[in-house]
Design a protein around this motif. Structure first.
Motif, PDB file in Angstrom:
ATOM      1  N   ILE A 107       0.880  -1.175   0.000  1.00 35.23           N
ATOM      2  CA  ILE A 107       0.000   0.000   0.000  1.00 35.23           C
ATOM      3  C   ILE A 107       0.918   1.225   0.000  1.00 35.23           C
ATOM      4  CG2 ILE A 107      -1.843   1.223   1.249  1.00 35.23           C
ATOM      5  CD1 ILE A 107      -1.334  -2.262   2.319  1.00 35.23           C
ATOM      6  N   CYS A 108       0.661   2.158  -0.894  1.00 30.81           N
ATOM      7  CA  CYS A 108       1.535   3.328  -1.048  1.00 30.81           C
ATOM      8  C   CYS A 108       0.780   4.632  -0.817  1.00 30.81           C
ATOM      9  CB  CYS A 108       2.143   3.358  -2.448  1.00 30.81           C
ATOM     10  SG  CYS A 108       2.914   1.818  -2.938  1.00 30.81           S
ATOM     11  N   GLU A 109       1.551   5.706  -0.601  1.00 35.17           N
ATOM     12  CA  GLU A 109       1.022   7.048  -0.313  1.00 35.17           C
ATOM     13  C   GLU A 109       0.580   7.136   1.144  1.00 35.17           C
ATOM     14  OE1 GLU A 109       1.040   9.840  -2.556  1.00 35.17           O
ATOM     15  OE2 GLU A 109       2.375   8.324  -3.397  1.00 35.17           O
ATOM     16  N   ILE A 156      -3.069   7.426   2.319  1.00 38.51           N
ATOM     17  CA  ILE A 156      -3.809   6.227   1.919  1.00 38.51           C
ATOM     18  C   ILE A 156      -3.451   5.088   2.871  1.00 38.51           C
ATOM     19  CG2 ILE A 156      -4.104   4.501   0.075  1.00 38.51           C
ATOM     20  CD1 ILE A 156      -3.782   6.774  -1.958  1.00 38.51           C
ATOM     21  N   GLN A 176      -5.328   5.646   6.167  1.00 31.40           N
ATOM     22  CA  GLN A 176      -6.744   5.242   6.073  1.00 31.40           C
ATOM     23  C   GLN A 176      -6.865   3.729   6.029  1.00 31.40           C
ATOM     24  OE1 GLN A 176      -9.580   7.975   3.765  1.00 31.40           O
ATOM     25  NE2 GLN A 176      -7.632   8.515   2.868  1.00 31.40           N
ATOM     26  N   TYR A 177      -5.954   3.051   5.365  1.00 33.36           N
ATOM     27  CA  TYR A 177      -5.954   1.599   5.296  1.00 33.36           C
ATOM     28  C   TYR A 177      -5.814   1.011   6.705  1.00 33.36           C
ATOM     29  CZ  TYR A 177      -4.372  -3.144   4.217  1.00 33.36           C
ATOM     30  OH  TYR A 177      -4.232  -4.516   4.164  1.00 33.36           O
ATOM     31  N   GLU A 206      -8.903   1.353   8.675  1.00 31.96           N
ATOM     32  CA  GLU A 206      -9.992   0.466   8.254  1.00 31.96           C
ATOM     33  C   GLU A 206      -9.723  -0.986   8.636  1.00 31.96           C
ATOM     34  OE1 GLU A 206     -10.735   1.245   4.090  1.00 31.96           O
ATOM     35  OE2 GLU A 206     -11.193   3.357   4.482  1.00 31.96           O
ATOM     36  N   ARG A 241     -15.446  13.601   7.949  1.00 33.69           N
ATOM     37  CA  ARG A 241     -14.413  12.894   7.201  1.00 33.69           C
ATOM     38  C   ARG A 241     -13.975  13.707   5.991  1.00 33.69           C
ATOM     39  NH1 ARG A 241     -14.650   7.294   8.227  1.00 33.69           N
ATOM     40  NH2 ARG A 241     -14.407   6.623   6.087  1.00 33.69           N
ATOM     41  N   ALA A 242     -14.943  14.321   5.323  1.00 35.06           N
ATOM     42  CA  ALA A 242     -14.630  15.146   4.151  1.00 35.06           C
ATOM     43  C   ALA A 242     -13.754  16.329   4.561  1.00 35.06           C
ATOM     44  CB  ALA A 242     -15.913  15.630   3.478  1.00 35.06           C
ATOM     45  N   ARG A 252     -10.235  15.042   5.282  1.00 32.07           N
ATOM     46  CA  ARG A 252      -9.539  14.750   4.026  1.00 32.07           C
ATOM     47  C   ARG A 252      -9.140  16.044   3.325  1.00 32.07           C
ATOM     48  NH1 ARG A 252     -13.807  10.138   2.944  1.00 32.07           N
ATOM     49  NH2 ARG A 252     -12.596   8.341   3.629  1.00 32.07           N
ATOM     50  N   VAL A 300      -5.256  17.137   2.306  1.00 31.50           N
ATOM     51  CA  VAL A 300      -4.853  17.536   0.955  1.00 31.50           C
ATOM     52  C   VAL A 300      -4.193  18.916   0.990  1.00 31.50           C
ATOM     53  CG1 VAL A 300      -5.699  18.176  -1.350  1.00 31.50           C
ATOM     54  CG2 VAL A 300      -6.614  16.162  -0.223  1.00 31.50           C
ATOM     55  N   ILE A 323     -18.355  21.090   0.684  1.00 30.88           N
ATOM     56  CA  ILE A 323     -17.288  20.096   0.598  1.00 30.88           C
ATOM     57  C   ILE A 323     -16.472  20.454  -0.640  1.00 30.88           C
ATOM     58  CG2 ILE A 323     -16.733  17.624   0.420  1.00 30.88           C
ATOM     59  CD1 ILE A 323     -20.234  18.309   1.319  1.00 30.88           C
ATOM     60  N   VAL A 378     -12.437  14.251  -2.717  1.00 29.58           N
ATOM     61  CA  VAL A 378     -13.043  14.297  -1.376  1.00 29.58           C
ATOM     62  C   VAL A 378     -14.561  14.327  -1.541  1.00 29.58           C
ATOM     63  CG1 VAL A 378     -13.266  15.651   0.758  1.00 29.58           C
ATOM     64  CG2 VAL A 378     -11.046  15.438  -0.346  1.00 29.58           C
ATOM     65  N   TYR A 419      -8.003  -3.322   1.170  1.00 26.56           N
ATOM     66  CA  TYR A 419      -6.857  -3.298   0.268  1.00 26.56           C
ATOM     67  C   TYR A 419      -7.267  -2.772  -1.101  1.00 26.56           C
ATOM     68  CZ  TYR A 419      -2.815  -4.510  -2.501  1.00 26.56           C
ATOM     69  OH  TYR A 419      -1.741  -4.428  -3.345  1.00 26.56           O
ATOM     70  N   ARG A 460      -7.939   4.313  -4.224  1.00 25.16           N
ATOM     71  CA  ARG A 460      -7.534   5.670  -3.822  1.00 25.16           C
ATOM     72  C   ARG A 460      -6.196   6.034  -4.442  1.00 25.16           C
ATOM     73  NH1 ARG A 460      -9.538   4.446   2.139  1.00 25.16           N
ATOM     74  NH2 ARG A 460     -11.569   5.476   2.053  1.00 25.16           N
ATOM     75  N   PHE A 461      -5.284   5.060  -4.505  1.00 27.35           N
ATOM     76  CA  PHE A 461      -3.961   5.282  -5.082  1.00 27.35           C
ATOM     77  C   PHE A 461      -4.078   5.717  -6.535  1.00 27.35           C
ATOM     78  CE2 PHE A 461       0.551   4.725  -5.639  1.00 27.35           C
ATOM     79  CZ  PHE A 461       0.690   4.329  -6.962  1.00 27.35           C
TER      80      PHE A 461
END
Lengths: 233, 223
Positions: free
Chosen positions: A66-68, A71, A74-75, A78, A95-96, A99, A103, B69, B74, B94, B100-101
């Motif tokens: 998993i990259c970034e 991300i 969040q992974y 979850e 959540r918005a 996020r 960013v 928003i 997002v 996963y 998302r990536f």
């Protein structure tokens, strides 16, 4: 737990992005193997796990990469949803907002911070970049007042998404101040953020990961030198 | 009597040709959400836009029951979470991370490279051309033989990339290459997307996009 699943994190000391993943794993109480890359080289495993960007951090969970950094955060939130506090808020609107700020921090704050660290001492761009960082931190000061609702962190009672996104830069902000002789985290202008930064750095999930500012300054100088060398080639 | 749009309380501040705005339109259409579309004049931004996105002053902005928003991906995730029918993001963590990536990859690479492609000349243009082909090939690699990036169902990455299919013609013309030749699977996927109502109603004709870019070029003194 160790036998259950295989968890590796490819990283580099001093990387704020790697720190994000480590804080998230600490919050969830999850053990992992930290594989340190060597500055200036990229391991086979890194190239294989992140062929698109060839960058750290990469979390490898049971062989799957998993990259970034956000991300990855969040992974982790979850997969280990029932362990430790929630990193992202539960309400979709909150959540918005979380996020959105993640960013903003990466798109606007980081490039200016990076400029200050990597620019040469007599660079005019440094002053402009410092102003941009201060303006960004000012917005975050206002955001903190709104979201913390009088509690310790952006996430409320525990370290959350925005705390992780911004907090990983605290060390580098202090290093940039030393390297460029500018004041970025001003107690008078950013009282709430100063208090938050102290609490963040002493939080259980964070304190052992906070790099020493002087060591970051050293690393900053190395990175600056490498950039200058590459530019003159 | 309140209209369906008023009942849902959804307003989208947008600009007709923006691929980022189109992502939101596609997502709302996939969910069957009625909303009020407000076209912004980007040279004369409305007080509402400036109030709802004071930091960036950019579209798209989704306003739900008065709360804004911002940032297209997002917004799309918000839409996916609030309206749970036809999920755009997969349920497996996963697979979600992968989605998302790739959506983030599109954000980092496509628009910026596209802009270099139509703005720059000489060596820089040649580099932009090479970069664009590489970017599209990477996307095609991720798509593979699947019907959509989301597999059998139209998903998050499809929403993220679909608006850019209208820009293929512009990229091809500016870069003198063919998406059909370089990335046949991606070209086929683009056709399948156009057959979806959510996309065909949200995304404009590629020639209109090319015309728009032509106007931008004149504005920048590039023609």
């Amino acid at each position: 737990m160790a036998g259950d699943q295989e968890l590796k994190l490819l990283g580099l000391w001093g990387s704020p992005f790697v720190m994000r993943a480590r804080i998230a794993l600490n919050l969830k109480g999850v053990g992992y193997e930290f594989l340190e890359e060597v500055l200036g080289t990229k391991s086979e495993l890194l190239l294989k796990s992140n062929p698109v960007y060839k960058k750290i951090p990469v979390l490898i969970h049971n062989g799957k990469p998993i990259c970034e950094s956000m991300i990855i955060v969040q992974y982790i939130d979850e997969v280990w949803a029932t362990a430790g506090p929630s990193i992202l808020p539960s309400d979709p609107y909150d959540r918005a907002i979380a996020r959105f700020w993640a960013v903003y921090i990466d798109d606007k704050l980081f490039p200016s911070l990076r400029k200050i660290v990597l620019a040469n001492a007599d660079d005019e761009e440094t002053a402009e970049a410092a102003d941009q960082v201060i303006a960004g931190l000012q917005l975050l000061e206002e955001a903190f007042e709104k979201f913390s609702k009088g509690k310790d962190f952006f996430g409320g009672e525990s370290v959350g998404c925005i705390d992780i996104a911004l907090g990983c830069y605290v060390g580098w902000i202090k290093a940039a101040e030393k390297m460029a002789g500018v004041k970025l985290l001003d107690k008078e202008k950013l009282p709430l953020l100063m208090g938050w930064a102290e609490r963040f750095c002493s939080a259980d999930a964070v304190k052992e990961l906070m790099p020493e500012v002087d060591k970051l300054v050293e690393l900053g100088k190395v990175l600056r030198a490498r950039l200058n060398a590459a530019a003159t080639k | 009597m309140a209209t369906a749009a008023e009942k849902e309380g959804v307003v989208l501040l947008d600009f007709w040709v923006s691929p980022f705005g189109q992502r939101c339109r596609i997502a709302l259409a996939e969910k069957g959400v009625e909303y009020e579309y407000k076209e912004e004049n980007l040279s004369d931004k409305s007080p509402l836009l400036l109030k709802m996105n004071p930091i960036h002053k950019k579209i798209p902005v989704l306003i739900h029951h008065g709360k804004p928003i911002c940032e297209s991906l997002v917004i799309v995730q918000y839409i996916d979470e609030v309206w749970s029918n036809n999920p755009l993001l997969p349920s497996d963590p996963y697979e979600r991370a992968k989605a998302r990536f790739w959506a983030d990859f599109v954000d980092k690479k496509v628009y910026e490279c596209g802009t270099r492609l139509w703005k720059l000349k000489g060596e820089a243009h040649e580099e932009a051309r090479k970069d664009m082909i590489e970017i599209l090939k990477l996307l095609e690699g991720e798509l593979g033989d699947k019907k959509y990036f989301g597999g059998e169902t139209f998903g998050f990455v499809d929403v993220a990339v679909a608006p850019f299919t209208a820009w293929f013609y512009t990229y091809e013309t500016c870069g003198k290459f063919s998406v059909d030749e370089e990335c046949p699977k991606l070209a086929a996927w683009a056709k399948r997307c156009k057959e979806r109502e959510s996309v065909s109603k949200s995304v404009h004709d590629p020639h209109k996009v090319y015309e728009f870019v032509g106007k931008l070029k004149k504005k920048f003194g590039l023609e």
